[in-house]
Design a protein around this motif. Structure first.
Motif, PDB file in Angstrom:
ATOM      1  N   UNK A  72      83.558  57.109  46.756  1.00  0.00           N
ATOM      2  CA  UNK A  72      83.341  58.522  47.070  1.00  0.00           C
ATOM      3  C   UNK A  72      81.842  58.835  47.118  1.00  0.00           C
ATOM      4  N   UNK A  73      81.074  58.252  46.200  1.00  0.00           N
ATOM      5  CA  UNK A  73      79.627  58.459  46.158  1.00  0.00           C
ATOM      6  C   UNK A  73      78.973  57.905  47.428  1.00  0.00           C
ATOM      7  N   UNK A  74      79.394  56.717  47.836  1.00  0.00           N
ATOM      8  CA  UNK A  74      78.857  56.109  49.062  1.00  0.00           C
ATOM      9  C   UNK A  74      79.233  56.955  50.271  1.00  0.00           C
ATOM     10  N   UNK A  75      80.489  57.382  50.346  1.00  0.00           N
ATOM     11  CA  UNK A  75      80.938  58.180  51.492  1.00  0.00           C
ATOM     12  C   UNK A  75      80.190  59.506  51.553  1.00  0.00           C
ATOM     13  N   UNK A  76      79.882  60.084  50.404  1.00  0.00           N
ATOM     14  CA  UNK A  76      79.084  61.309  50.385  1.00  0.00           C
ATOM     15  C   UNK A  76      77.692  61.028  50.937  1.00  0.00           C
ATOM     16  N   UNK A  90      70.270  48.872  53.060  1.00  0.00           N
ATOM     17  CA  UNK A  90      69.279  48.855  51.988  1.00  0.00           C
ATOM     18  C   UNK A  90      68.795  50.270  51.672  1.00  0.00           C
ATOM     19  N   UNK A  91      68.461  51.023  52.709  1.00  0.00           N
ATOM     20  CA  UNK A  91      67.996  52.399  52.491  1.00  0.00           C
ATOM     21  C   UNK A  91      69.081  53.265  51.856  1.00  0.00           C
ATOM     22  N   UNK A  92      70.328  53.057  52.268  1.00  0.00           N
ATOM     23  CA  UNK A  92      71.428  53.818  51.670  1.00  0.00           C
ATOM     24  C   UNK A  92      71.579  53.454  50.197  1.00  0.00           C
ATOM     25  N   UNK A  93      71.457  52.165  49.884  1.00  0.00           N
ATOM     26  CA  UNK A  93      71.527  51.724  48.485  1.00  0.00           C
ATOM     27  C   UNK A  93      70.418  52.363  47.659  1.00  0.00           C
ATOM     28  N   UNK A  94      69.207  52.399  48.215  1.00  0.00           N
ATOM     29  CA  UNK A  94      68.078  53.028  47.519  1.00  0.00           C
ATOM     30  C   UNK A  94      68.348  54.516  47.305  1.00  0.00           C
ATOM     31  N   UNK A  95      68.849  55.176  48.342  1.00  0.00           N
ATOM     32  CA  UNK A  95      69.132  56.606  48.262  1.00  0.00           C
ATOM     33  C   UNK A  95      70.167  56.909  47.180  1.00  0.00           C
ATOM     34  N   UNK A  96      71.116  55.983  47.015  1.00  0.00           N
ATOM     35  CA  UNK A  96      72.161  56.165  46.016  1.00  0.00           C
ATOM     36  C   UNK A  96      71.702  55.737  44.624  1.00  0.00           C
ATOM     37  N   UNK A  97      70.461  55.222  44.532  1.00  0.00           N
ATOM     38  CA  UNK A  97      69.877  54.956  43.230  1.00  0.00           C
ATOM     39  C   UNK A  97      69.946  53.542  42.711  1.00  0.00           C
ATOM     40  N   UNK A  98      70.415  52.574  43.523  1.00  0.00           N
ATOM     41  CA  UNK A  98      70.496  51.199  43.033  1.00  0.00           C
ATOM     42  C   UNK A  98      70.343  50.219  44.190  1.00  0.00           C
ATOM     43  N   UNK A  99      69.123  49.741  44.372  1.00  0.00           N
ATOM     44  CA  UNK A  99      68.843  48.816  45.469  1.00  0.00           C
ATOM     45  C   UNK A  99      69.662  47.526  45.343  1.00  0.00           C
ATOM     46  N   UNK A 100      70.042  47.166  44.129  1.00  0.00           N
ATOM     47  CA  UNK A 100      70.814  45.936  43.906  1.00  0.00           C
ATOM     48  C   UNK A 100      72.282  46.095  44.304  1.00  0.00           C
ATOM     49  N   UNK A 105      77.680  48.746  48.283  1.00  0.00           N
ATOM     50  CA  UNK A 105      77.555  49.851  49.237  1.00  0.00           C
ATOM     51  C   UNK A 105      78.149  49.442  50.581  1.00  0.00           C
ATOM     52  N   UNK A 106      77.836  48.229  51.031  1.00  0.00           N
ATOM     53  CA  UNK A 106      78.385  47.740  52.301  1.00  0.00           C
ATOM     54  C   UNK A 106      79.907  47.640  52.232  1.00  0.00           C
ATOM     55  N   UNK A 107      80.423  47.197  51.099  1.00  0.00           N
ATOM     56  CA  UNK A 107      81.873  47.094  50.924  1.00  0.00           C
ATOM     57  C   UNK A 107      82.532  48.472  50.965  1.00  0.00           C
ATOM     58  N   UNK A 108      81.949  49.438  50.255  1.00  0.00           N
ATOM     59  CA  UNK A 108      82.490  50.806  50.272  1.00  0.00           C
ATOM     60  C   UNK A 108      82.408  51.398  51.672  1.00  0.00           C
ATOM     61  N   UNK A 109      81.319  51.100  52.369  1.00  0.00           N
ATOM     62  CA  UNK A 109      81.150  51.562  53.744  1.00  0.00           C
ATOM     63  C   UNK A 109      82.296  51.036  54.609  1.00  0.00           C
ATOM     64  N   UNK A 110      82.633  49.769  54.422  1.00  0.00           N
ATOM     65  CA  UNK A 110      83.711  49.149  55.199  1.00  0.00           C
ATOM     66  C   UNK A 110      85.096  49.676  54.869  1.00  0.00           C
ATOM     67  N   UNK A 111      85.242  50.324  53.724  1.00  0.00           N
ATOM     68  CA  UNK A 111      86.547  50.877  53.317  1.00  0.00           C
ATOM     69  C   UNK A 111      86.656  52.373  53.624  1.00  0.00           C
TER      70      UNK A 111
END
Length: 156
Positions: A72-76, A90-100, A105-111
């Motif tokens: 839900x956080x990724x989709x938001x 990478x930028x989306x991961x940074x924006x969500x607060x965890x570059x690692x 994030x990619x997995x959530x994006x795919x779902x």
């Protein structure tokens, strides 16, 4: 839950939802278009048709996607990528607060259960490549070109 199938330039679009909002929008390789659209889905159908006609850049119908708290956080985060723009994983991961968390994030994006509306197609590789898209890269390319058409005519 109500279901409708509509035609789109990219294939048959399946829409599932109820009075609490739209839970699923997905693309099918083939199928039959619905003769009747349930009232709970009419606004979503209208707005998707307007999107494909180039008359809409955002959606205002109620969303009700099912997923984990992280998904839900990724989709938001995806909902915050402006129409006609892209962002890297990478930028989306940074924006969500965890570059690692780039793989998560990619997995959530795919779902993502709400094709186009939660714009997972706007996420690209760090090098600008069209990476990973459940609906096929040709659809991702089409969607990005639809949202950001070039005004320059081709020389060839």
């Amino acid at each position: 839950m109500q279901t409708a199938f509509i035609n789109s330039p990219l294939g048959i679009t399946k829409i599932v939802g109820d009075e609490n909002g739209i839970s699923i929008i997905s693309i099918l390789a083939e199928g039959e278009v619905s003769n009747k659209i349930p009232k709970e889905l009419k606004e979503a159908v209208t707005q998707l048709q307007e999107y494909f006609e180039g008359k809409r850049t955002d959606f205002s119908f109620k969303l009700n996607p099912k997923g984990t708290e992280f998904q839900q956080k990724v989709w938001q985060g995806l909902l915050e990528i402006p129409f006609g723009k892209t962002m890297s994983y990478l930028d989306l991961s940074k924006k969500l607060g965890d570059v690692k968390a780039i793989r998560a994030v990619a997995s959530a994006n795919g779902k993502n259960p709400l094709w186009i509306v939660i714009p997972c197609h706007r996420v690209i590789g760090t090098d600008g490549s069209l990476t990973g898209y459940a609906g096929g890269l040709w659809r991702k390319k089409w969607l990005l070109e639809h949202e950001n058409p070039t005004n320059q005519q081709s020389l060839f």
